[in-house]
Design an enzyme around this catalytic site. Structure first.
Site, PDB file in Angstrom:
ATOM      1  N   GLU A  41      -0.487  -3.289   3.986  1.00 42.55           N
ATOM      2  CA  GLU A  41      -1.882  -2.867   4.114  1.00 42.55           C
ATOM      3  C   GLU A  41      -2.294  -2.473   2.605  1.00 42.55           C
ATOM      4  OE1 GLU A  41      -5.023   0.233   4.265  1.00 42.55           O
ATOM      5  OE2 GLU A  41      -3.312   0.421   3.543  1.00 42.55           O
ATOM      6  N   HIS A  56      -7.220   2.565  -3.951  1.00 44.00           N
ATOM      7  CA  HIS A  56      -7.846   3.473  -2.807  1.00 44.00           C
ATOM      8  C   HIS A  56      -8.917   4.475  -3.010  1.00 44.00           C
ATOM      9  CE1 HIS A  56      -7.936   6.722   0.008  1.00 44.00           C
ATOM     10  NE2 HIS A  56      -7.633   5.917   0.995  1.00 44.00           N
TER      11      HIS A  56
HETATM   12  O1  G3P Z   1      -6.018   1.045   6.758  1.00 38.82           O
HETATM   13  C1  G3P Z   1      -5.467   2.128   7.228  1.00 38.82           C
HETATM   14  C2  G3P Z   1      -5.624   3.326   6.538  1.00 38.82           C
HETATM   15  O2  G3P Z   1      -5.323   2.892   5.121  1.00 38.82           O
HETATM   16  C3  G3P Z   1      -7.029   3.727   6.319  1.00 38.82           C
HETATM   17  O3  G3P Z   1      -7.240   4.902   5.474  1.00 38.82           O
HETATM   18  O4  G3P Z   1      -7.884   6.308   3.578  1.00 38.82           O
HETATM   19  O5  G3P Z   1      -5.413   5.585   4.012  1.00 38.82           O
HETATM   20  O6  G3P Z   1      -7.263   3.832   3.481  1.00 38.82           O
HETATM   21  P1  G3P Z   1      -6.998   4.874   4.085  1.00 38.82           P
HETATM   22 MG    MG Z   2      -6.424   2.012   3.527  1.00 38.36          MG
END
Ligand code: G3P
Ligand code: MG
Length: 246
Positions: A41, A56
């Site tokens: 991811e 992020h």
């Molecule tokens: O996509 C799953 C997770 O990554 C969602 O939260 O804040 O880590 O991007 P975050």
């Molecule tokens: Mg994420």
């Protein structure tokens, strides 16, 4: 649609392998691949000049040596930042990847991708158009791609503009109208915080025909019951702790 060649994947590297390499960098994707992870991811955001990059946070400070808000800087500034030394000295020189660079590297490594579209401000249509255009140029196998977002409107746009790409709705906590939202985008999957789930909700999601993915799980014991409830896959920073489950 639900019985895909990739449907047996249970472990997804979160931001690559964020426990062992600086998150959302090419080094992190390589670290995940080296651990035997089959899918990763990563988070895509857009800069002030429209360039999509893998990052992020809304601010640059935590994961780079830059300053300021991502949405207010341009690529000329971002491309010279160091995105590795904050994590450990041996990652000094790692860059914030462009979306194109990341897509190329993940395919070179033979992995599948959950691309999470980050968006909290203006310009959602521009962001989605930019992401979909880049994917159309760079990504070859749509069976190895899953789009997701907390932003429901982003997924509506994806559904209209690229209906052949699978979509997963992300939730921090699952709202009462989750079924309607998933129907609206013809979703493939629901992604949620594993702490937001209970047995009844998990079984309802599975009974409705969706795949169920949970973030961010770094302790196998924390989701021991979730597998029995029907959870299909987890996002983890620390894939080594789950090896043997995938
Ligand atoms: O996509 C799953 C997770 O990554 C969602 O939260 O804040 O880590 O991007 P975050
Ligand atoms: Mg994420």
């Amino acid at each position: 649609m639900f019985d895909t060649p990739q449907s047996d994947v249970r472990i997804i590297g979160h931001r690559g392998a964020a426990a062992v390499a600086p998150e959302n960098t090419l080094a992190s994707f390589r670290a995940a691949a080296a651990l035997g992870v089959r899918w990763v991811e990563m988070d895509v955001s857009v800069l002030a000049d429209g360039a999509p990059v893998i990052f992020h946070d809304e601010e640059l400070e935590r994961c780079s040596n830059g300053r300021g808000r991502l949405a207010e800087v341009d690529f000329a500034y971002v491309q010279q930042l160091d995105a590795g030394c904050w994590f450990a000295p041996q990652f000094s020189g790692e860059r914030i990847p462009t979306l194109s660079e990341a897509l190329q590297e993940i395919q070179r490594l033979g992995m599948g991708l959950n691309l999470e579209i980050k968006h909290d401000g203006l310009g959602l249509e521009r962001l989605v158009a930019s992401v979909l255009t880049t994917l159309a140029h760079e990504w070859r196998d749509s069976d190895k791609l899953l789009l997701s977002s907390f932003n429901h409107q982003a997924l509506c746009l994806c559904q209209h503009q690229a209906p052949h790409l699978r979509r997963g709705q992300l939730y921090e906590s699952i709202p009462a109208n989750w079924q309607q939202e998933l129907q609206d985008i013809e979703a493939y999957s629901l992604h949620c915080d594993y702490q937001a789930l209970d047995a009844m909700l998990a079984r309802s999601i599975k009974a409705a025909g969706y795949r169920l993915l949970c973030y961010t799980v770094n302790d196998p014991q924390a989701v021991a019951r979730h597998w029995a409830w029907g959870m299909d896959a987890i996002f983890t920073d620390d894939p080594a702790r789950f090896l043997g489950n995938d």
